[in-house]
Design an enzyme around this catalytic site. Structure first.
Site, PDB file in Angstrom:
ATOM      1  N   ASP A 291       0.872  -1.171   0.000  1.00 28.19           N
ATOM      2  CA  ASP A 291       0.000   0.000   0.000  1.00 28.19           C
ATOM      3  C   ASP A 291       0.912   1.225   0.000  1.00 28.19           C
ATOM      4  O   ASP A 291       2.101   1.139   0.324  1.00 28.19           O
ATOM      5  CB  ASP A 291      -0.973  -0.009   1.187  1.00 28.19           C
ATOM      6  CG  ASP A 291      -2.155   0.928   0.938  1.00 28.19           C
ATOM      7  OD1 ASP A 291      -2.061   1.788   0.022  1.00 28.19           O
ATOM      8  OD2 ASP A 291      -3.167   0.842   1.647  1.00 28.19           O
TER       9      ASP A 291
HETATM   10  C1  BGC Z   1      -4.932   3.353  -0.150  1.00 30.04           C
HETATM   11  C2  BGC Z   1      -4.967   2.346  -1.280  1.00 30.04           C
HETATM   12  C3  BGC Z   1      -4.797   3.066  -2.591  1.00 30.04           C
HETATM   13  C4  BGC Z   1      -3.507   3.846  -2.566  1.00 30.04           C
HETATM   14  C5  BGC Z   1      -3.222   4.597  -3.840  1.00 30.04           C
HETATM   15  C6  BGC Z   1      -3.715   4.244  -0.224  1.00 30.04           C
HETATM   16  O1  BGC Z   1      -3.824   5.283   0.676  1.00 30.04           O
HETATM   17  O2  BGC Z   1      -4.968   2.681   1.087  1.00 30.04           O
HETATM   18  O3  BGC Z   1      -6.178   1.643  -1.244  1.00 30.04           O
HETATM   19  O4  BGC Z   1      -4.822   2.158  -3.648  1.00 30.04           O
HETATM   20  O5  BGC Z   1      -3.561   4.782  -1.509  1.00 30.04           O
HETATM   21  O6  BGC Z   1      -4.074   5.657  -3.994  1.00 30.04           O
END
Ligand code: BGC
Length: 741
Positions: A291
């Site tokens: 993530d």
């Molecule tokens: C989120 C993810 C997301 C990523 C990119 C993170 O803060 O938890 O679900 O895909 O950001 O935007």
């Protein structure tokens, strides 16, 4: 010859030349049109009769160390931290990975795409908003999940992306979780089946699919510092089972590890999760992507099974290269990461069929969005003779509620889809889609006098309700990534608004636009309740079609609605201690250890299993949803065996065609030490009035197993099982015992 130019001009010329050189260098490295692509004699990996693994191996053999490292990390995200020199190669999405143009390996362009493609506004594009993922789970329909994925996959490709970051499937263990709307509800078998079908069909559009956030990322509060403490058995039978099923069905190219820790180890460096379970036991062949800024280390994370860091290269850039060169990371480990990324690219088809941008088919998207919304809207309450509304008989309708004249609310955070016709929303802005409920009601009841009141002034709303035959109150609850709800009450005193309108008009119908469950202190006083979730780009029409009976509701709740927060396994949300949570501008100062714990002592008892076990009566149970017709269940027959078969008959006993989601639960023998029952199968049965159908469902043997921690294996506990069949987790008229061994 010396050119005597004033200094400012000299400076800008130099800049222009430098930029020109940079662009030339970059274009040299990233040819836009690689003429040699496709020449199989020079590039044996372009032979499509080879498997993705064989093709990936052939590429890995050709790659330099630097090219390999390039594949291990992202190159920044627009609006987050310092733009990298390669930023111009991005497509405006959450991340991108440099390709290897010399070998015909394209750039991976990633975009968030939970209920539609993100960031369309700032990139001057258009995206369809589907109903929230939770809403779509209320369809219980793998075919609808597939249509959902197909649409998102198509729009990703049209916008120049070849990888999705959608596919959220964290279980609703904590319904105040601000991301509940991005997930598929509380049951692992339902959620896993639906996310699997969604991602499978998304990948069929030639984008790399992703399932996230692995694992036990069940609350947003302190998500970067919290350690979820949970037994292995509970984890395997609940949160992880949803992933296991989803991964088995979709074979996604990627799995995103989550921010939180599980039992003390951050998910993105948790060997048990990433290697022992995901890669070894489940035989996951794709790559694990962190993530965003969820990576905490280089050597440890790599050994644990993290393949790729996003969106930066704090740990998987220069540090990784150094670790390989100094022998701290074996070359074979690096090659395995690279192999996994490449094989996902081949498997998804993005090497053979590079992305070409096109115009999004907005009309097709709207049609799909409406159809899925109609299958997602749950009719929760219907007093005698209230719904469906008959436009020929109603002369006056009050449409009441904040924004009900112009729009409906959507879910926020990285899932946010941008509404057309306005600039990009700010982070955590409440975003209202231009889907006007009052217009849709007016269109559905052309002969009626439809009037609107926002409810801001309650007296005028009450006066309007009083003089109208029917009052429809549209209320909302906004939720988003990056926050949890303090409670499950509707915000902005909407409970009071409903109470007062209902006191003025006995035919008050409440339409809920919510991201999770809400409490309903006014339930006994209203005539009807419809759960529309975040209903997407055509939500208003879908709601009107349900209210006026053009569509017979079929959806059922994918999560329990509790009477109050006091009935939840955790009556109080566990929040981080003061001072926790500052991680530097790019999140790279995140701690090496989690700062606090949330103890999931309820273990296996997630959702309805908790209410069953604790004898708590929910407001609306899991699996519940009404229709404008009625159904009867009969003739249960069980055929035990390696694969147990459950056969029964459903009859449409009403006067309208409909589709009933018939559910099969199993109660395990006492020594299995399970919650009272578990959903093991279901079927959506389409029936004309008076029609009966025999339904025969074969139960996946694993769904009748328990996870034995000591043996690290699934097993059947021999003994007497009761199979229960019916319309919801609390309405199971057919029951029969059978011995399984
Ligand atoms: C989120 C993810 C997301 C990523 C990119 C993170 O803060 O938890 O679900 O895909 O950001 O935007």
């Amino acid at each position: 010859m010396k050119m005597d130019l004033p200094r400012p001009v000299r400076v800008s010329l130099a800049t222009v030349l430098a930029l020109f050189a940079l662009v030339r260098v970059n274009y040299g490295r990233y040819p836009q049109d690689d003429k040699s692509a496709g020449q199989t004699e020079k590039r044996p990996w372009m032979n499509t009769s080879l498997s993705p693994d064989e093709r990936a191996d052939l590429v890995v053999k050709e790659m330099t160390l630097d090219e390999k490292i390039d594949l291990l990390h992202g190159n920044g995200m627009p609006g987050w931290g310092k733009p990298r020199p390669t930023a111009y190669l991005g497509n405006g999405g959450a991340g991108f990975v440099l390709g290897v143009p010399r070998l015909g390996i394209p750039i991976i362009q990633m975009s968030d795409a939970a209920y539609g493609v993100r960031s369309s506004a700032e990139n001057g594009r258009y995206s369809t908003a589907l109903p929230s993922n939770l809403g779509s789970a209320a369809s219980w329909d793998p075919v609808a999940a597939c249509e959902y994925g197909t649409l998102v996959g198509r729009e990703l490709r049209a916008q120049g992306y070849n990888m999705t970051l959608g596919g959220g499937v964290n279980l609703t263990r904590e319904p105040r979780n601000g991301r509940t709307f991005e997930y598929m509800g509380e049951d692992p078998i339902l959620a896993g089946t639906l996310v699997g079908n969604r991602v499978k069909c998304e990948q069929a559009q030639q984008v790399i699919g992703d399932i996230k956030h692995y694992a036990v990322n069940d609350q947003e509060s302190g998500r970067n510092e919290v350690s979820a403490v949970i037994s292995r058995r509970a984890m395997r039978e609940t949160d992880l089972l949803a992933f296991q099923i989803g991964i088995e069905i979709a074979k996604p190219g990627a799995v995103m590890c989550s921010y939180n820790a599980v039992n003390g180890e951050f998910a993105c460096e948790n060997k048990y999760l990433l290697t022992d379970v995901l890669k070894k036991e489940w035989n996951f062949k794709g790559f694990v992507v962190s993530d965003w800024a969820g990576t905490h280390s280089t050597v440890k994370a790599s050994a644990a099974g993290l393949d790729h860091e996003e969106p930066f290269d704090h740990f998987y850039g220069a540090q990784f290269k150094e670790a390989v060169q100094s022998g701290k990371i074996p070359l074979a480990e690096l090659d395995d990461h690279v192999h996994r990324i490449l094989r996902s690219e081949f498997a998804a088809g993005i090497v053979d069929n590079p992305v070409k941008k096109s115009v999004v088919d907005a009309e097709a998207g709207l049609e799909t969005s409406r159809k899925i919304a109609e299958q997602s809207i749950v009719l929760l309450k219907n007093g005698p003779g209230v719904l469906p509304l008959d436009p020929a008989k109603i002369h006056s309708i009050a449409v009441i509620g904040p924004h009900a004249d112009t729009s409906m609310i959507s879910g926020g955070g990285s899932a946010q889809v941008d509404p057309p016709g306005r600039p990009a929303p700010r982070w955590l802005e409440h975003v209202w889609f231009p889907t006007s409920p009052s217009k849709a009601v007016t269109t559905a009841a052309p002969g009626a006098d439809v009037q609107f009141d926002s409810g801001t002034n309650r007296e005028s709303a009450v006066a309007l309700a009083k003089k109208s035959e029917v009052a429809i109150v549209f209320v909302y609850q906004w939720t988003s990534e990056g926050m949890d709800l303090p409670n499950l009450s509707l915000p902005e005193n909407q409970d009071v608004l409903i109470e007062q309108v209902a006191a003025a008009n006995p035919k008050t119908i409440v339409v809920l636009e919510t991201g999770t469950a809400v409490t309903m202190p006014w339930l006994d006083k209203v005539a009807g309740v419809v759960e529309a979730w975040y209903a997407g780009s055509k939500g208003h029409e879908a709601v009107a079609n349900i209210l006026f009976g053009r569509v017979n509701p079929t959806a059922k709740l994918p999560m329990t609605f509790p009477r109050s927060e006091a009935d939840l396994p955790h009556p109080n949300l566990v929040t981080p201690p003061p001072g926790v949570g500052d991680h530097g501008p790019e999140g790279n100062e995140r701690g090496a250890k989690p700062a606090f714990e949330v103890h999931y002592d309820e273990g296996l008892k997630v959702g309805y299993k908790w209410y069953d076990a604790e004898n708590k009566k929910p407001l609306f149970p899991f699996g519940y949803g009404l229709s404008y017709t009625t159904y009867a269940y009969s003739d249960l027959k069980l055929k035990p065996g390696k694969e147990t078969t459950v056969t029964f008959t459903v009859k449409n006993t009403g006067s309208r065609s409909g589709a009933e989601i018939a559910q099969v639960y199993a109660a395990f023998p006492p020594n299995a030490d399970e919650p009272p029952k578990r959903l093991v199968a279901w079927s959506k049965v389409r029936l004309n009035p008076g029609e009966s159908k025999q339904v025969s469902l074969t139960i996946d043997p694993q769904f009748l197993n328990v996870y034995d921690e000591n043996a690290s294996a699934w097993k059947l506990v021999p003994g007497s099982y009761t199979f229960l069949v019916g319309a919801s987790s609390q309405d199971l008229p057919l029951q029969q015992k059978v011995t399984l061994q």
